[in-house]
Design an enzyme around this catalytic site. Sequence first.
Site, mmCIF file in Angstrom:
data_model
loop_
_atom_site.group_PDB
_atom_site.id
_atom_site.type_symbol
_atom_site.label_atom_id
_atom_site.label_comp_id
_atom_site.label_asym_id
_atom_site.label_seq_id
_atom_site.Cartn_x
_atom_site.Cartn_y
_atom_site.Cartn_z
ATOM 1 N N SER A 21 0.828 -1.201 0.000
ATOM 2 C CA SER A 21 0.000 0.000 0.000
ATOM 3 C C SER A 21 0.866 1.256 0.000
ATOM 4 C CB SER A 21 -0.886 0.012 1.248
ATOM 5 O OG SER A 21 -0.066 0.031 2.405
ATOM 6 N N TYR A 52 -4.261 1.209 3.452
ATOM 7 C CA TYR A 52 -5.305 0.254 3.073
ATOM 8 C C TYR A 52 -6.123 -0.164 4.300
ATOM 9 C CZ TYR A 52 -3.381 -0.826 -1.644
ATOM 10 O OH TYR A 52 -2.956 -0.799 -2.945
ATOM 11 N N CYS A 83 2.347 -6.782 1.767
ATOM 12 C CA CYS A 83 1.352 -6.050 2.558
ATOM 13 C C CYS A 83 0.473 -7.085 3.246
ATOM 14 C CB CYS A 83 0.528 -5.169 1.620
ATOM 15 S SG CYS A 83 -0.806 -4.275 2.423
ATOM 16 N N CYS A 193 2.543 -5.760 10.209
ATOM 17 C CA CYS A 193 2.355 -4.822 9.104
ATOM 18 C C CYS A 193 3.755 -4.463 8.626
ATOM 19 C CB CYS A 193 1.614 -3.581 9.606
ATOM 20 S SG CYS A 193 1.653 -2.181 8.466
#
Length: 286
Positions: A21, A52, A83, A193
């Site tokens: 993202s 996102y 991602c 993440c």
Amino acid sequence: MPSSAGAASNGNPAPVGIFDSGLGGLSVLRAIRTQLPHEALLYVADSLHAPYGLRDNEFITERTLAIGEWLVAQGAKALVVACNTATAESIALARGQLSIPIIGVEPGINPAASLSKSRIAGVLATQVTLRSERFRSLIERYAADCHFVCQPGHGLVEAVERCEIDTPEVRALLASYIEPMLAAGADTLVLGCTHYPFLDALIRDIAGPRLTLVDTSVAIARQLERVLDANGLRASEDTLPSPPKLYSTDDGTHMRRLASSLLGLDVPVEQVSIEARGAERDRSHA
Ligand code: DGL
């Protein structure tokens, strides 16, 4: 005709496509460059649409497919969806629609379960990842005997996108997420993440030695290596390492700064426009 052994030693020079993202997937690109120095890499940051984690599933899936198709059109021989959020929402569909091998990223629940002595671990990830079916099934499969303190990392992706990785505001935000985990007895923290490894110095500063950090970027690079080998797609070891090509859907200023300061990569960033099919549909109905 070259023999098949000859063909293998010539290797496959096509690039590997990587996308996120935004800038977080650069932490995965860093690990891939170390693990697979002969591979040519194309990286797309969808920074215009980050984060996102605040988008709906349809949006995330359409962006994943559009960027995957764009990378295939650039000649990518494999795709790394760097991602967690896009992997959680759209990798199954992407695998059905794109013709190249696809590697996703998932929060390191399995390694955390192996590492945690207290059997309590924190997970920092986007809301979308934490709510996903894939995340729930990871815990069921690998860590049913652990307790996870799951915290959406609101604001952290935005901070990394602005290259703010050591400001007092980000430190305070991180402390507010991490201190409750420590209070609950967590000894391990899953960075769920790909943006968060860029905050690891700050996290270590806040938690000291009390938390072992789990970042899966090296595991992803090894998985990519296995997939390339299994499909006969590896570049030749005679290929001279070349800098990755960086693309961004915004003007790329922050990407250039982060790549330079954290990866030592001083390369231009090309701005690209990649439209999802939904966007075309919306315009034609306008
Ligand atoms: N790097 C993305 C991930 O791993 C961030 C998602 C977002 O943009 O919210 O989930």
